[in-house]
Design a protein around this motif. Structure first.
Motif, PDB file in Angstrom:
ATOM      1  N   UNK A 182       1.005  -1.346  -0.091  1.00 50.98           N
ATOM      2  CA  UNK A 182      -0.092  -0.083   0.076  1.00 50.98           C
ATOM      3  C   UNK A 182       0.885   1.234   0.083  1.00 50.98           C
ATOM      4  N   UNK A 183       2.110   1.217   0.850  1.00 52.33           N
ATOM      5  CA  UNK A 183       2.785   2.314   0.894  1.00 52.33           C
ATOM      6  C   UNK A 183       3.627   2.684  -0.516  1.00 52.33           C
ATOM      7  N   UNK A 184       3.730   1.645  -1.496  1.00 53.56           N
ATOM      8  CA  UNK A 184       4.893   1.659  -2.542  1.00 53.56           C
ATOM      9  C   UNK A 184       4.722   2.876  -3.153  1.00 53.56           C
ATOM     10  N   UNK A 185       3.373   3.593  -3.389  1.00 53.98           N
ATOM     11  CA  UNK A 185       3.284   4.885  -4.077  1.00 53.98           C
ATOM     12  C   UNK A 185       3.977   5.935  -3.355  1.00 53.98           C
ATOM     13  N   UNK A 186       4.321   6.216  -2.126  1.00 55.42           N
ATOM     14  CA  UNK A 186       4.776   6.681  -1.449  1.00 55.42           C
ATOM     15  C   UNK A 186       6.405   7.095  -1.339  1.00 55.42           C
ATOM     16  N   UNK A 187       6.974   5.972  -1.739  1.00 53.50           N
ATOM     17  CA  UNK A 187       8.388   5.554  -1.878  1.00 53.50           C
ATOM     18  C   UNK A 187       9.127   6.868  -2.432  1.00 53.50           C
ATOM     19  N   UNK A 188       8.617   7.436  -3.354  1.00 57.21           N
ATOM     20  CA  UNK A 188       9.308   8.414  -3.928  1.00 57.21           C
ATOM     21  C   UNK A 188       9.179   9.749  -3.381  1.00 57.21           C
ATOM     22  N   UNK A 189       8.273   9.965  -2.669  1.00 60.29           N
ATOM     23  CA  UNK A 189       8.167  11.119  -1.860  1.00 60.29           C
ATOM     24  C   UNK A 189       9.191  11.150  -0.682  1.00 60.29           C
ATOM     25  N   UNK A 190       9.096   9.776  -0.075  1.00 61.53           N
ATOM     26  CA  UNK A 190       9.951   9.854   1.149  1.00 61.53           C
ATOM     27  C   UNK A 190      11.636   9.816   0.476  1.00 61.53           C
ATOM     28  N   UNK A 191      11.646   9.098  -0.261  1.00 57.82           N
ATOM     29  CA  UNK A 191      12.929   9.296  -0.866  1.00 57.82           C
ATOM     30  C   UNK A 191      13.407  10.794  -1.205  1.00 57.82           C
ATOM     31  N   UNK A 192      12.372  11.489  -1.845  1.00 59.10           N
ATOM     32  CA  UNK A 192      12.832  13.012  -2.172  1.00 59.10           C
ATOM     33  C   UNK A 192      13.312  13.648  -0.776  1.00 59.10           C
ATOM     34  N   UNK A 193      12.274  13.341   0.304  1.00 58.44           N
ATOM     35  CA  UNK A 193      12.680  14.099   1.464  1.00 58.44           C
ATOM     36  C   UNK A 193      14.031  13.704   2.205  1.00 58.44           C
ATOM     37  N   UNK A 194      14.337  12.452   1.844  1.00 61.44           N
ATOM     38  CA  UNK A 194      15.542  11.808   2.192  1.00 61.44           C
ATOM     39  C   UNK A 194      16.785  12.700   1.742  1.00 61.44           C
ATOM     40  N   UNK A 195      16.525  12.728   0.455  1.00 60.18           N
ATOM     41  CA  UNK A 195      17.613  13.793  -0.110  1.00 60.18           C
ATOM     42  C   UNK A 195      17.600  15.087   0.239  1.00 60.18           C
ATOM     43  N   UNK A 196      16.752  15.570   0.970  1.00 58.34           N
ATOM     44  CA  UNK A 196      17.091  16.544   1.573  1.00 58.34           C
ATOM     45  C   UNK A 196      17.518  16.817   2.880  1.00 58.34           C
ATOM     46  N   UNK A 197      17.711  15.664   3.373  1.00 62.73           N
ATOM     47  CA  UNK A 197      18.332  15.686   4.975  1.00 62.73           C
ATOM     48  C   UNK A 197      19.661  15.894   5.012  1.00 62.73           C
ATOM     49  N   UNK A 198      20.624  15.699   4.164  1.00 61.84           N
ATOM     50  CA  UNK A 198      21.996  16.295   4.371  1.00 61.84           C
ATOM     51  C   UNK A 198      22.054  17.722   4.483  1.00 61.84           C
ATOM     52  N   UNK A 199      21.322  18.612   3.701  1.00 57.42           N
ATOM     53  CA  UNK A 199      21.185  20.072   4.171  1.00 57.42           C
ATOM     54  C   UNK A 199      20.648  20.393   5.167  1.00 57.42           C
ATOM     55  N   UNK A 200      19.587  19.764   5.635  1.00 48.57           N
ATOM     56  CA  UNK A 200      18.943  19.950   7.032  1.00 48.57           C
ATOM     57  C   UNK A 200      20.083  19.530   8.146  1.00 48.57           C
ATOM     58  N   UNK A 201      20.858  18.466   8.013  1.00 51.32           N
ATOM     59  CA  UNK A 201      21.890  17.993   9.064  1.00 51.32           C
ATOM     60  C   UNK A 201      22.759  19.172   9.184  1.00 51.32           C
ATOM     61  N   UNK A 202      23.380  19.864   7.957  1.00 49.80           N
ATOM     62  CA  UNK A 202      23.947  20.950   7.856  1.00 49.80           C
ATOM     63  C   UNK A 202      23.520  22.065   8.458  1.00 49.80           C
ATOM     64  N   UNK A 203      22.146  22.329   8.530  1.00 49.25           N
ATOM     65  CA  UNK A 203      21.791  23.435   9.405  1.00 49.25           C
ATOM     66  C   UNK A 203      21.528  23.389  10.751  1.00 49.25           C
ATOM     67  N   UNK A 204      21.382  22.132  11.224  1.00 50.44           N
ATOM     68  CA  UNK A 204      21.875  22.076  12.506  1.00 50.44           C
ATOM     69  C   UNK A 204      23.096  22.157  13.002  1.00 50.44           C
ATOM     70  N   UNK A 205      24.177  21.825  12.267  1.00 50.80           N
ATOM     71  CA  UNK A 205      25.651  21.988  12.492  1.00 50.80           C
ATOM     72  C   UNK A 205      25.888  23.613  12.514  1.00 50.80           C
ATOM     73  N   UNK A 206      25.035  24.318  11.656  1.00 46.72           N
ATOM     74  CA  UNK A 206      25.321  25.767  11.593  1.00 46.72           C
ATOM     75  C   UNK A 206      24.746  26.601  12.924  1.00 46.72           C
ATOM     76  N   UNK A 207      24.005  25.786  13.811  1.00 46.41           N
ATOM     77  CA  UNK A 207      23.514  26.459  14.624  1.00 46.41           C
ATOM     78  C   UNK A 207      23.744  25.801  15.924  1.00 46.41           C
TER      79      UNK A 207
END
Ligand code: F6R
Length: 369
Positions: A182-207
């Motif tokens: 049932x979740x298979x259709x959402x895999x692409x969305x989550x993957x896109x969110x996962x690709x945003x995580x390195x920049x967000x980790x960097x934001x944590x490091x910047x503050x």
């Protein structure tokens, strides 16, 4: 080699956006589908598994606990997480339909090696999630999915942890995609969110200024508690482990829901308590529950330190300090919320004049049982 940082650990904490990005790299095809052929496990095997058992030790086991929440939600496959040394010496129920996932940075942890051997003897398929090419655990497993954190020198694990969690997400999304649930259709969305995580980790490091100042002000602290719910629970456990290892401070991580079943008795005037706050945008009113946990401990004199999302105002009245992280989906949030806890332990140990790269009594890889 420390790249201008005072310790390998400080450097490795700052390497984390790269560790996550490199672990994601090259694992999707031109159409955005996940491709994990490198694992060399037959798709038919992955379709037939009916249970996942993660075996690991220490920080790697906490990565497995984060994975459990994500994998069960995405794949609807039961996922257990067990300390490798406990798994090995009971009589675990595993068979050819069980996927045992052995997580290890070094690939040489003897407790985990013994668990892998035991699992294979019972007929289970074993997948290694490992940071060290050609090490014993991937060699003795049926298949391997490598994390690409680069060499981790500091004894305490940081960037390998984020890379392990990332690899577990990839595995979970891949299984969902492959099994077409049932979740298979959402895999692409989550993957896109996962690709945003390195920049967000960097934001944590910047503050980090606030957490650094907090750590320096707490150099005399004798005991620190960490609370979390859902994926915040293993993050709390990891925060406590880092503080024990590096700063030799008594620290405990709890599931916040357990508070009134015992641990709240520990709370007295001035007791520092870190609380990993789930997103207010998440489901199941977890956020409201944790806000009331913060109120309960504050009423008993705790000094409360919340790790909370940007924009979460509800925690402000009850937290003495709020350490902010960028917004993300709940299941991916451990990649962000653990970072201030790593930095807190590293800074506090440094403020106490301790060697953060080589804590007493510890070895980087534990090659005896
Ligand atoms: C904690 C830490 C240890 C390791 C554990 C497993 O900072 O480093 O708890 O996570 O000994 O080691 P690996 O991942 O090499 O199997």
């Amino acid at each position: 080699e420390k790249g201008g940082f005072p310790s390998f650990m400080a450097k490795e904490i700052h390497d984390q956006p790269q560790a996550v990005a490199d672990t994601l790299l090259g694992r999707t095809d031109a159409t955005g589908r996940l491709v994990l052929d490198e694992m060399k496990l037959d798709e038919s095997v992955l379709r037939s598994i009916d249970k996942i058992v993660v075996v690991a030790c220490g920080t790697a086991a906490y990565a497995g606990q984060v994975a459990k929440y994500a994998v069960e939600h995405w794949c609807r496959i039961p996922c257990e997480v067990e300390l490798a040394h406990e798994f090995r010496y009971r009589d675990p129920v595993v068979d050819q339909n069980t996927l045992v996932v052995a997580i290890s940075q070094s690939g040489e942890t003897m407790d985990t090696i013994m668990a892998v051997r035991h699992a294979r003897e019972q007929g289970a398929r074993v997948l290694a999630i490992c940071n060290t090419n050609g090490s014993t655990i991937p060699r003795e497993s049926d298949a391997a999915l490598y994390t690409h954190a680069g060499p981790e020198i500091a004894v305490a694990s940081t960037k390998a942890f984020l890379a392990q969690i990332t690899a577990c997400y990839l595995l979970g999304l891949y299984l969902a995609q492959l099994r077409g649930n049932k979740f298979a259709d959402e895999v692409g969305d989550v993957l896109a969110q996962l690709h945003e995580m390195p920049a967000k980790v960097q934001e944590v490091l910047d503050r980090l200024e606030e957490v650094r100042a907090l750590a320096r002000s707490m150099a005399d602290t004798r005991s620190v508690l960490f609370l979390g719910r859902h994926v915040g629970f293993p993050v709390a456990m990891e925060g406590a482990l880092k503080l024990k290892e590096l700063a030799y401070i008594h620290a405990e991580g709890f599931a916040a829901g357990e508070l009134k079943h015992g641990p709240i008795a520990l709370v007295e005037e001035g007791q520092p308590v870190f609380v990993v706050v789930p997103s207010p945008r998440g489901r199941d009113s977890l956020h409201a529950k944790i806000v009331s946990n913060i109120q309960e401990i504050r009423a008993r004199g705790a000094r409360t330190i919340a790790i909370a999302e940007d924009g979460d105002e509800a925690v402000e009245p009850y937290a003495d300090t709020v350490l902010r992280v960028p917004q993300s989906s709940t299941l991916l949030s451990p990649l962000l919320s653990v970072v201030p806890l790593q930095v807190f332990a590293c800074e506090l140990a440094t403020a106490k004049g301790l060697d953060v790269d080589q804590p007493r009594n510890l070895a980087k890889s534990v090659t005896v049982e």
